[in-house]
Design a protein around this motif. Sequence first.
Motif: not given
Length: 190
Positions: A170-183
């Motif tokens: 899945f290219p970055e145009a579809v899903l960003s490279q960065d995934v935010l973690i929030d706990v």
Amino acid sequence: MKQLLSFLFIAFLSITTFAQTTWKADPSHTQLSFGITHLGISEVEGRFNEFEGSITASEEDFSDAQYNIVIQVPSIDTGVERRDNHLRSADFFDAEKYPEMTFKSTSSTKVGDGKYHVTGDLTFNGITKTITLEVVHRGTIENPQNGKIISGFAFSGNVKRSDYNLGPNFPEAVLSQDVLIDVDGEFIKQ
């Protein structure tokens, strides 16, 4: 006799000073969430519903804390069953082969009042990488309903999808490279 009492008092202070306290995550009051940008225009959010977490510290301000989290990958929940099943597949988390995600801290640096940079090893999808999370200790109180001592913490950070071979097709145009973690959660003194 005075010397013996003095020795016992010093020994007691030494033991209490260096005693480590363990805090366990309260699953009823803790959320492990993530977010990723879809098509560059919206954020898809999700969470993991099954996990265990602990914090061990000897300092009252948590400046020497060690953090350990074990997440059950199959418990991923974005609110859309079809998407969740796809995320569990080999295209993403490969949950059948790698059912657990873990974070184990290796260092914690105090950067302000109740604020820390926590570095550790994040492992999932068969890959271990070192990441740094921002941690905020929100305070410690006695729960008036049950008398238990609890501490509140917020953790945040980013990971790169490509670092963990997560959705490589899945290219970055579809899903960003960065995934935010929030706990965000409460930890109960043991």
